[in-house]
Structures are given as structure tokens and as C-alpha cells.
Design a protein around this motif. Sequence first.
Motif, PDB file in Angstrom:
ATOM      1  N   ARG A   1       1.109  -1.527  -0.118  1.00 40.60           N
ATOM      2  CA  ARG A   1      -0.239   0.252  -0.404  1.00 40.60           C
ATOM      3  C   ARG A   1       0.999   1.125  -0.186  1.00 40.60           C
ATOM      4  O   ARG A   1       1.592   1.449   0.896  1.00 40.60           O
ATOM      5  CB  ARG A   1      -0.810   0.571   1.039  1.00 40.60           C
ATOM      6  CG  ARG A   1      -2.331   0.851   1.481  1.00 40.60           C
ATOM      7  CD  ARG A   1      -2.833   1.249   2.681  1.00 40.60           C
ATOM      8  NE  ARG A   1      -3.346   2.056   3.167  1.00 40.60           N
ATOM      9  CZ  ARG A   1      -5.006   2.977   3.077  1.00 40.60           C
ATOM     10  NH1 ARG A   1      -5.223   2.089   1.772  1.00 40.60           N
ATOM     11  NH2 ARG A   1      -5.446   3.809   3.187  1.00 40.60           N
ATOM     12  N   ILE A   2       0.449   2.144  -0.783  1.00 44.06           N
ATOM     13  CA  ILE A   2       2.168   3.548  -0.562  1.00 44.06           C
ATOM     14  C   ILE A   2       0.209   4.774  -1.083  1.00 44.06           C
ATOM     15  O   ILE A   2      -1.172   4.206  -0.736  1.00 44.06           O
ATOM     16  CB  ILE A   2       1.821   3.954  -1.901  1.00 44.06           C
ATOM     17  CG1 ILE A   2       2.996   2.486  -2.137  1.00 44.06           C
ATOM     18  CG2 ILE A   2       2.380   4.831  -2.120  1.00 44.06           C
ATOM     19  CD1 ILE A   2       3.731   2.605  -1.522  1.00 44.06           C
ATOM     20  N   GLU A   3       0.701   5.934  -0.010  1.00 37.93           N
ATOM     21  CA  GLU A   3      -0.493   6.895   0.565  1.00 37.93           C
ATOM     22  C   GLU A   3       0.085   8.317   0.578  1.00 37.93           C
ATOM     23  O   GLU A   3       1.432   8.509  -0.320  1.00 37.93           O
ATOM     24  CB  GLU A   3      -0.758   6.907   1.668  1.00 37.93           C
ATOM     25  CG  GLU A   3      -1.163   5.363   2.867  1.00 37.93           C
ATOM     26  CD  GLU A   3      -1.274   5.266   4.402  1.00 37.93           C
ATOM     27  OE1 GLU A   3      -1.284   6.642   4.553  1.00 37.93           O
ATOM     28  OE2 GLU A   3      -2.168   4.389   4.398  1.00 37.93           O
ATOM     29  N   ALA A   4      -1.057   8.909  -0.137  1.00 38.33           N
ATOM     30  CA  ALA A   4      -0.400  10.228  -0.463  1.00 38.33           C
ATOM     31  C   ALA A   4      -1.978  11.331  -0.181  1.00 38.33           C
ATOM     32  O   ALA A   4      -2.137  10.920  -0.294  1.00 38.33           O
ATOM     33  CB  ALA A   4      -0.489   9.931  -2.358  1.00 38.33           C
ATOM     34  N   THR A   5      -1.044  12.325  -0.367  1.00 37.33           N
ATOM     35  CA  THR A   5      -1.913  13.724   0.044  1.00 37.33           C
ATOM     36  C   THR A   5      -1.390  14.258  -1.243  1.00 37.33           C
ATOM     37  O   THR A   5      -0.388  14.514  -1.634  1.00 37.33           O
ATOM     38  CB  THR A   5      -1.883  14.779   1.375  1.00 37.33           C
ATOM     39  OG1 THR A   5      -0.076  14.943   0.922  1.00 37.33           O
ATOM     40  CG2 THR A   5      -1.818  13.630   2.481  1.00 37.33           C
ATOM     41  N   ALA A   6      -2.452  15.535  -1.462  1.00 36.62           N
ATOM     42  CA  ALA A   6      -2.484  16.300  -2.340  1.00 36.62           C
ATOM     43  C   ALA A   6      -3.241  17.806  -1.884  1.00 36.62           C
ATOM     44  O   ALA A   6      -4.923  17.230  -1.471  1.00 36.62           O
ATOM     45  CB  ALA A   6      -3.219  15.793  -3.963  1.00 36.62           C
ATOM     46  N   ARG A   7      -3.117  18.764  -2.519  1.00 36.21           N
ATOM     47  CA  ARG A   7      -3.947  19.994  -2.297  1.00 36.21           C
ATOM     48  C   ARG A   7      -4.855  20.001  -2.881  1.00 36.21           C
ATOM     49  O   ARG A   7      -5.035  19.138  -4.065  1.00 36.21           O
ATOM     50  CB  ARG A   7      -2.994  21.082  -1.888  1.00 36.21           C
ATOM     51  CG  ARG A   7      -2.251  21.049  -0.691  1.00 36.21           C
ATOM     52  CD  ARG A   7      -1.008  22.732  -1.604  1.00 36.21           C
ATOM     53  NE  ARG A   7      -2.022  23.207  -0.844  1.00 36.21           N
ATOM     54  CZ  ARG A   7      -1.649  24.982  -1.512  1.00 36.21           C
ATOM     55  NH1 ARG A   7      -0.941  25.357  -2.065  1.00 36.21           N
ATOM     56  NH2 ARG A   7      -2.760  26.216  -0.778  1.00 36.21           N
ATOM     57  N   PRO A   8      -6.246  19.949  -2.623  1.00 35.72           N
ATOM     58  CA  PRO A   8      -7.811  19.786  -4.067  1.00 35.72           C
ATOM     59  C   PRO A   8      -7.455  20.528  -4.936  1.00 35.72           C
ATOM     60  O   PRO A   8      -8.522  20.793  -5.534  1.00 35.72           O
ATOM     61  CB  PRO A   8      -8.529  20.418  -2.080  1.00 35.72           C
ATOM     62  CG  PRO A   8      -8.534  20.314  -0.586  1.00 35.72           C
ATOM     63  CD  PRO A   8      -6.675  20.852  -1.004  1.00 35.72           C
TER      64      PRO A   8
ATOM     65  N   TRP B   1      -5.122  10.098  -0.627  1.00 36.70           N
ATOM     66  CA  TRP B   1      -5.107   8.979  -0.970  1.00 36.70           C
ATOM     67  C   TRP B   1      -4.346   7.976  -1.473  1.00 36.70           C
ATOM     68  O   TRP B   1      -3.167   7.401  -0.370  1.00 36.70           O
ATOM     69  CB  TRP B   1      -4.698   9.321  -2.590  1.00 36.70           C
ATOM     70  CG  TRP B   1      -5.058  10.522  -3.387  1.00 36.70           C
ATOM     71  CD1 TRP B   1      -4.641  12.457  -2.817  1.00 36.70           C
ATOM     72  CD2 TRP B   1      -6.251  11.038  -4.365  1.00 36.70           C
ATOM     73  NE1 TRP B   1      -6.063  13.384  -3.268  1.00 36.70           N
ATOM     74  CE2 TRP B   1      -6.595  12.126  -4.172  1.00 36.70           C
ATOM     75  CE3 TRP B   1      -6.743   9.877  -5.054  1.00 36.70           C
ATOM     76  CZ2 TRP B   1      -7.164  12.547  -5.061  1.00 36.70           C
ATOM     77  CZ3 TRP B   1      -8.033  10.610  -5.934  1.00 36.70           C
ATOM     78  CH2 TRP B   1      -8.344  11.879  -6.250  1.00 36.70           C
ATOM     79  N   ALA B   2      -5.102   6.639  -0.967  1.00 36.27           N
ATOM     80  CA  ALA B   2      -3.882   5.243  -1.370  1.00 36.27           C
ATOM     81  C   ALA B   2      -3.556   4.652  -2.534  1.00 36.27           C
ATOM     82  O   ALA B   2      -5.420   4.639  -3.277  1.00 36.27           O
ATOM     83  CB  ALA B   2      -4.201   4.813  -0.222  1.00 36.27           C
ATOM     84  N   VAL B   3      -2.800   3.452  -2.917  1.00 38.81           N
ATOM     85  CA  VAL B   3      -2.917   2.696  -3.788  1.00 38.81           C
ATOM     86  C   VAL B   3      -2.861   1.460  -3.327  1.00 38.81           C
ATOM     87  O   VAL B   3      -1.779   1.306  -2.365  1.00 38.81           O
ATOM     88  CB  VAL B   3      -2.436   3.160  -5.183  1.00 38.81           C
ATOM     89  CG1 VAL B   3      -1.066   2.928  -4.826  1.00 38.81           C
ATOM     90  CG2 VAL B   3      -2.804   2.148  -6.458  1.00 38.81           C
ATOM     91  N   ALA B   4      -3.641  -0.018  -3.228  1.00 47.86           N
ATOM     92  CA  ALA B   4      -2.761  -1.202  -2.924  1.00 47.86           C
ATOM     93  C   ALA B   4      -2.438  -1.628  -3.916  1.00 47.86           C
ATOM     94  O   ALA B   4      -3.492  -2.074  -5.112  1.00 47.86           O
ATOM     95  CB  ALA B   4      -3.291  -1.846  -2.259  1.00 47.86           C
ATOM     96  N   THR B   5      -2.428  -2.826  -4.109  1.00 48.50           N
ATOM     97  CA  THR B   5      -1.725  -4.144  -4.582  1.00 48.50           C
ATOM     98  C   THR B   5      -3.073  -4.761  -4.417  1.00 48.50           C
ATOM     99  O   THR B   5      -3.323  -5.160  -2.901  1.00 48.50           O
ATOM    100  CB  THR B   5      -0.628  -5.152  -4.904  1.00 48.50           C
ATOM    101  OG1 THR B   5       0.016  -5.556  -3.259  1.00 48.50           O
ATOM    102  CG2 THR B   5       0.212  -3.949  -5.435  1.00 48.50           C
TER     103      THR B   5
END
Length: 70
Positions: A27-34, A65-69
Motif C-alpha cells: 500500500r502506498i499513501e499520498a496527499t494532494a492539496r484540493p 489518497w491510497a493505492v494497494a496491490t
Amino acid sequence: RETGRGVASAAVALCLREAFDTLGLWRIEATARPINEASIRVLERNGFSPTGRRSDPEDGPLICWAVATL
């Protein structure tokens, strides 16, 4: 400055491949300003899904945000 050529999306895809395949992360997590629509598009193109929101003292409101295998 040129934008919209897919360079950032390709770079993130390469990093994700390395993280999942070589490092064994699941799992990878990230953030982004709206207001950062370009970063949000890069995350979406690479399979990230929004997981919530939080506020950072320096960056202000952020979308998580997140993405996982599989």
C-alpha cells in the motif's frame, strides 16, 4: 514549462512498480492539496483512490489518497 505530457504520471508509475515489485510494499499513501488538479490527475491515473481529508499546519487542507496491490 510544458504540462500535460504524462511525464509525472509515468514517473509515479515507475516508482509504484518499484515499490510493489522490488520492495514488496502492498500500500502506498499520498496527499494532494484540493486546488492542485494536476497532482490529483496523476494520482488518479495511477490507480489512487481518495481515502479522506486532513489539515496540515504548513500545507493547509489535503486530500488523502491510497493505492494497494491485489
